[in-house]
Design a protein around this motif. Structure first.
Motif, PDB file in Angstrom:
ATOM      1  N   ALA A 291       1.031  21.671  16.464  1.00 53.43           N
ATOM      2  CA  ALA A 291       0.274  21.154  15.358  1.00 53.43           C
ATOM      3  C   ALA A 291      -1.254  20.508  16.066  1.00 53.43           C
ATOM      4  N   VAL A 292      -2.073  20.368  15.016  1.00 46.75           N
ATOM      5  CA  VAL A 292      -3.492  19.755  15.363  1.00 46.75           C
ATOM      6  C   VAL A 292      -3.552  18.751  14.210  1.00 46.75           C
ATOM      7  N   VAL A 293      -4.065  17.621  14.681  1.00 48.08           N
ATOM      8  CA  VAL A 293      -4.216  16.665  13.926  1.00 48.08           C
ATOM      9  C   VAL A 293      -5.721  16.235  13.870  1.00 48.08           C
ATOM     10  N   LEU A 294      -6.504  16.455  12.546  1.00 47.81           N
ATOM     11  CA  LEU A 294      -7.880  16.113  12.779  1.00 47.81           C
ATOM     12  C   LEU A 294      -8.076  14.611  12.042  1.00 47.81           C
ATOM     13  N   TRP A 295      -8.747  13.753  12.545  1.00 47.22           N
ATOM     14  CA  TRP A 295      -9.030  12.539  11.689  1.00 47.22           C
ATOM     15  C   TRP A 295     -10.442  12.179  11.540  1.00 47.22           C
ATOM     16  N   SER A 296     -10.698  11.700  10.188  1.00 42.20           N
ATOM     17  CA  SER A 296     -11.892  11.370   9.703  1.00 42.20           C
ATOM     18  C   SER A 296     -11.785  10.257   8.933  1.00 42.20           C
ATOM     19  N   GLN A 297     -12.671   9.320   9.374  1.00 45.27           N
ATOM     20  CA  GLN A 297     -12.762   8.048   8.694  1.00 45.27           C
ATOM     21  C   GLN A 297     -13.816   7.944   7.512  1.00 45.27           C
ATOM     22  N   THR A 298     -14.678   8.703   7.414  1.00 41.03           N
ATOM     23  CA  THR A 298     -15.470   8.774   6.087  1.00 41.03           C
ATOM     24  C   THR A 298     -15.866  10.149   5.777  1.00 41.03           C
ATOM     25  N   ARG A 299     -16.295  10.093   4.477  1.00 38.33           N
ATOM     26  CA  ARG A 299     -16.627  11.555   3.885  1.00 38.33           C
ATOM     27  C   ARG A 299     -17.672  12.256   4.861  1.00 38.33           C
ATOM     28  N   ARG A 300     -18.521  11.421   5.383  1.00 40.63           N
ATOM     29  CA  ARG A 300     -19.844  11.926   6.250  1.00 40.63           C
ATOM     30  C   ARG A 300     -19.312  13.001   7.232  1.00 40.63           C
ATOM     31  N   THR A 301     -18.205  12.350   7.894  1.00 37.80           N
ATOM     32  CA  THR A 301     -17.748  13.216   9.102  1.00 37.80           C
ATOM     33  C   THR A 301     -16.487  14.295   8.589  1.00 37.80           C
ATOM     34  N   ALA A 302     -15.968  13.942   7.391  1.00 43.90           N
ATOM     35  CA  ALA A 302     -15.078  15.182   7.038  1.00 43.90           C
ATOM     36  C   ALA A 302     -15.746  16.670   7.098  1.00 43.90           C
ATOM     37  N   ASP A 303     -15.085  17.677   7.597  1.00 42.80           N
ATOM     38  CA  ASP A 303     -15.612  18.887   7.655  1.00 42.80           C
ATOM     39  C   ASP A 303     -14.581  19.957   7.366  1.00 42.80           C
ATOM     40  N   PRO A 304     -14.793  20.500   6.097  1.00 46.37           N
ATOM     41  CA  PRO A 304     -13.574  21.345   5.597  1.00 46.37           C
ATOM     42  C   PRO A 304     -13.591  22.449   6.473  1.00 46.37           C
ATOM     43  N   ALA A 305     -14.884  23.147   6.881  1.00 47.28           N
ATOM     44  CA  ALA A 305     -15.185  24.417   7.746  1.00 47.28           C
ATOM     45  C   ALA A 305     -14.460  24.144   9.002  1.00 47.28           C
TER      46      ALA A 305
END
Length: 363
Positions: A291-305
């Motif tokens: 599995a891969v866990v991707l963390w994003s604290q804010t919408r600015r850093t969230a990258d759906p791509a």
């Protein structure tokens, strides 16, 4: 703020001075001056000298006793017993008789004992959980209704007491496990520290930075102290990859997850902050994770791509290629449509998904 009953002092006593004033010592320890006077009256933890027969001056030996008192009370030792132990560990000093206790106790002080009437203390949180969350006055962190361990950790953080922070964090993790310590002790204190410096014009940012560093260190001690190789006849299990989204620098939640997975015996590859998308794809191909866990604290850093790219990354022989399960964690992903990604509700949920016998199925 300086003690109104004592003149301001330099950080170190000037030549000819007997020691520091009550206000200077209170600032150094992160407690209120009224707390020091209370400890003097009740337990005899007072200064050994006075300047000109009038002002109370605290010597290095006196301050060492107070530091021991702070560490003991922060770890949950009752104040009277903490004072006895602190005095016992100090060099012999002339004893002074203790005055009779006040017949009308006032509000509680940082020691967990009632303060004398007319001297409200602003140094700490209530002795017992009570009522809704309240703003932290004076040096206090705004904790609200929390347990003794959380209050002790907050007091140690405000005092910038690094040894006490390490001790309290290690004991909390040993007692409650990583998930319990994170949710019940660490996170409430971190949130309170963040609220304190935001509402105080960033005056307490050093408290949050020191606390965060020692939390990170305690979590890494878990991962470093629990390494065990699988039996030679057993194929090593596929690791879990943990990484922040590109431009994301908040790693503490991932460090907590890494420690929790290690506690459960799961292999982890921690990549930390700001991992470029290309590097994440290459790491997936090279390690073949479960599995891969991707963390994003804010919408600015969230990258759906990035989520789509990681989910599409495959490895293995042609005809039997494998793709990883992808978990998106953190508030930055909230409200985004991420087909096929698993969205844990918190640390315990993520640990349950990643340590279950079967891999989590995308939703």
């Amino acid at each position: 703020m300086a003690d109104p009953l004592d003149p301001p002092d330099p950080v170190e006593p000037a030549p000819g001075r007997a020691g520091l004033s009550t206000g200077a010592v209170a600032r150094r320890l992160g407690v209120a001056p009224t707390t020091l006077r209370s400890w003097d009256r009740r337990y005899g933890l007072g200064p050994g000298g006075r300047e000109g027969g009038r002002h109370r001056r605290w010597s290095p030996e006196d301050i060492a006793v107070l530091e021991a008192m702070c560490r003991l009370t922060a770890s949950g030792v009752p104040p009277a017993e903490a004072a006895r132990q602190a005095r016992a560990a100090a060099p012999p000093a002339p004893a002074e008789p203790l005055p009779a206790p006040s017949p009308e106790p006032g509000p509680p002080d940082a020691s967990g004992e009632p303060e004398e009437a007319g001297e409200p203390d602003t140094s700490g949180t209530p002795a017992e959980p009570a009522g809704p969350a309240r703003a932290g006055g004076g040096n206090a962190l705004p904790l609200g209704s929390v347990g003794r361990e959380c209050r002790g950790l907050a007091r140690a953080a405000v005092r910038l007491d690094a040894p006490a922070l390490d001790d309290l964090l290690d004991r909390a993790i040993a007692a409650h496990g990583v998930a319990g310590a994170w949710e019940e002790v660490i996170m409430p204190t971190l949130r309170a520290a963040g609220r304190k410096w935001v509402t105080s014009g960033e005056r307490y940012i050093e408290v949050e930075h020191l606390l965060s560093w020692h939390v990170s260190s305690a979590l890494r001690r878990v991962t470093a102290g629990s390494r065990s190789a699988p039996p030679a006849s057993t194929a090593p299990p596929a690791p879990v990859l943990l990484a922040c989204a590109p431009d994301e620098t908040h790693t503490l939640p991932l460090e907590a997850l890494a420690a929790g997975l290690t506690e459960h015996g799961a292999p982890v590859r921690m990549f930390g902050a700001s991992v470029p998308a290309e590097a994440m794809e290459e790491a997936v191909r090279r390690t073949g994770p479960s599995a891969v866990v991707l963390w994003s604290q804010t919408r600015r850093t969230a990258d759906p791509a990035l989520v789509r790219r990681v989910r599409a990354t495959a490895w293995g022989v042609r005809g039997a290629r494998v793709r990883p399960t992808v978990l998106v964690a953190g508030p930055g992903w909230r409200g985004l449509r991420l087909p096929g990604a698993v969205r844990p509700r918190g640390l315990r949920d993520a640990l349950g998904l990643l340590t279950a016998p079967a891999s989590p199925r995308p939703s």
